[in-house]
Design a protein around this motif. Structure first.
Motif, PDB file in Angstrom:
ATOM      1  N   ARG A 108       0.842  -1.194   0.000  1.00 30.13           N
ATOM      2  CA  ARG A 108       0.000   0.000   0.000  1.00 30.13           C
ATOM      3  C   ARG A 108       0.878   1.244   0.000  1.00 30.13           C
ATOM      4  O   ARG A 108       2.076   1.173   0.257  1.00 30.13           O
ATOM      5  N   HIS A 119       5.573  -0.790   4.624  1.00 33.01           N
ATOM      6  CA  HIS A 119       4.884  -2.068   4.795  1.00 33.01           C
ATOM      7  C   HIS A 119       4.962  -2.890   3.503  1.00 33.01           C
ATOM      8  O   HIS A 119       4.955  -4.111   3.547  1.00 33.01           O
ATOM      9  N   ASP A 126       2.722  -2.488  12.458  1.00 27.08           N
ATOM     10  CA  ASP A 126       1.868  -1.636  13.293  1.00 27.08           C
ATOM     11  C   ASP A 126       1.458  -2.435  14.527  1.00 27.08           C
ATOM     12  O   ASP A 126       0.719  -3.418  14.414  1.00 27.08           O
ATOM     13  N   HIS A 194      -1.690   2.967  17.247  1.00 22.90           N
ATOM     14  CA  HIS A 194      -0.590   1.992  17.126  1.00 22.90           C
ATOM     15  C   HIS A 194       0.771   2.668  17.093  1.00 22.90           C
ATOM     16  O   HIS A 194       0.870   3.866  16.837  1.00 22.90           O
ATOM     17  N   HIS A 196       4.032   2.510  14.830  1.00 27.06           N
ATOM     18  CA  HIS A 196       4.553   2.049  13.543  1.00 27.06           C
ATOM     19  C   HIS A 196       6.063   1.910  13.729  1.00 27.06           C
ATOM     20  O   HIS A 196       6.750   2.898  13.969  1.00 27.06           O
TER      21      HIS A 196
HETATM   22 ZN   LIG Z   1       2.493   1.404   9.761  1.00 29.75          ZN
END
Ligand SMILES: [Zn+2]
Length: 216
Positions: A108, A119, A126, A194, A196
């Motif tokens: 993404r 990612h 995350d 979260h 990261h």
């Molecule tokens: Zn992330």
């Protein structure tokens, strides 16, 4: 004093001889990363994922921490696995023995851009909750206290025990140099629930810890 003259001469002849050897990559060879995981006794298997230089599926705890997700296996680049394994010492030191993640390898873009997210390369994860026998389960969304600390005093003055544990952890992760980037709810709204955690590609790492970790 004589030795000062002789040593550079020896050094230059050694370099000349090494020219015949195959060129070495600038960073550690990719195979060296899985050797590092082996040395750390991490349970994993190699997998193939498009865009990931050295994909592994982690099958057991990393650094003594069980990292699980309700709906996916932990598939990441080996470089991130090594950093998470090494970071386990900070989590254990705070009383954590498990963590949950929502996203690891995922193709993404960075939100609002057409740049691929780290990612996409398996280099980011995350993490939403951290848990342990005494602390219970702490969620970043509920327990992380935003806006604490500054460049000099990372910690600030958390109001709750859970908030303190998560803030100490965030400061340790940032300053450990194990991660190229650590983003928390303090960064922006997209990260309200979260951490990261992002590692540099193994081939760009000349040592496990970078001298100047990015702080965000
Ligand atoms: Zn992330």
């Amino acid at each position: 004093m004589r030795a000062l003259v002789v040593i550079p001469l020896l050094a230059s002849s050694t370099v000349a001889a090494a020219d015949d050897a195959p060129p070495k990559p600038a960073g550690p060879a990719l195979g060296a990363c899985t050797k590092e995981l082996d040395a750390r006794k991490v349970s994993y298997r190699r997998v193939q994922r498009e865009g990931v230089a050295n994909a592994v599926e982690v099958l057991g705890p990393l650094g003594g921490i069980a990292m699980t997700s309700p709906d996916m296996a932990l598939v990441i680049d080996c470089s991130l696995a090594v950093s998470l394994d090494e970071a386990g010492r900070y989590l254990r030191g705070l009383g954590f023995d498990k963590a949950t993640f929502s996203s690891a390898y995922s193709v993404r873009n960075v939100r609002g851009t057409n740049r691929p997210s780290k990612h996409s390369f398996g280099l980011a994860i995350d993490v939403h909750t951290f848990g342990g026998p005494d602390l219970g389960t702490l969620t970043i969304d509920r327990d992380y206290e935003q806006g604490l600390g500054n460049e000099v005093d990372c910690l600030g003055k958390p109001l709750t025990q859970g908030g303190a544990a998560l803030k100490v952890l965030q400061c340790q992760l940032v300053r450990s140099g194990l991660f190229h980037l650590v983003l928390s709810p303090d960064y922006d709204d997209a990260h309200h629930d979260h951490f990261h955690l992002e590692a540099a590609p193994w081939g760009q790492r000349t040592q496990l810890r970078s001298a100047q970790p990015a702080i965000h």
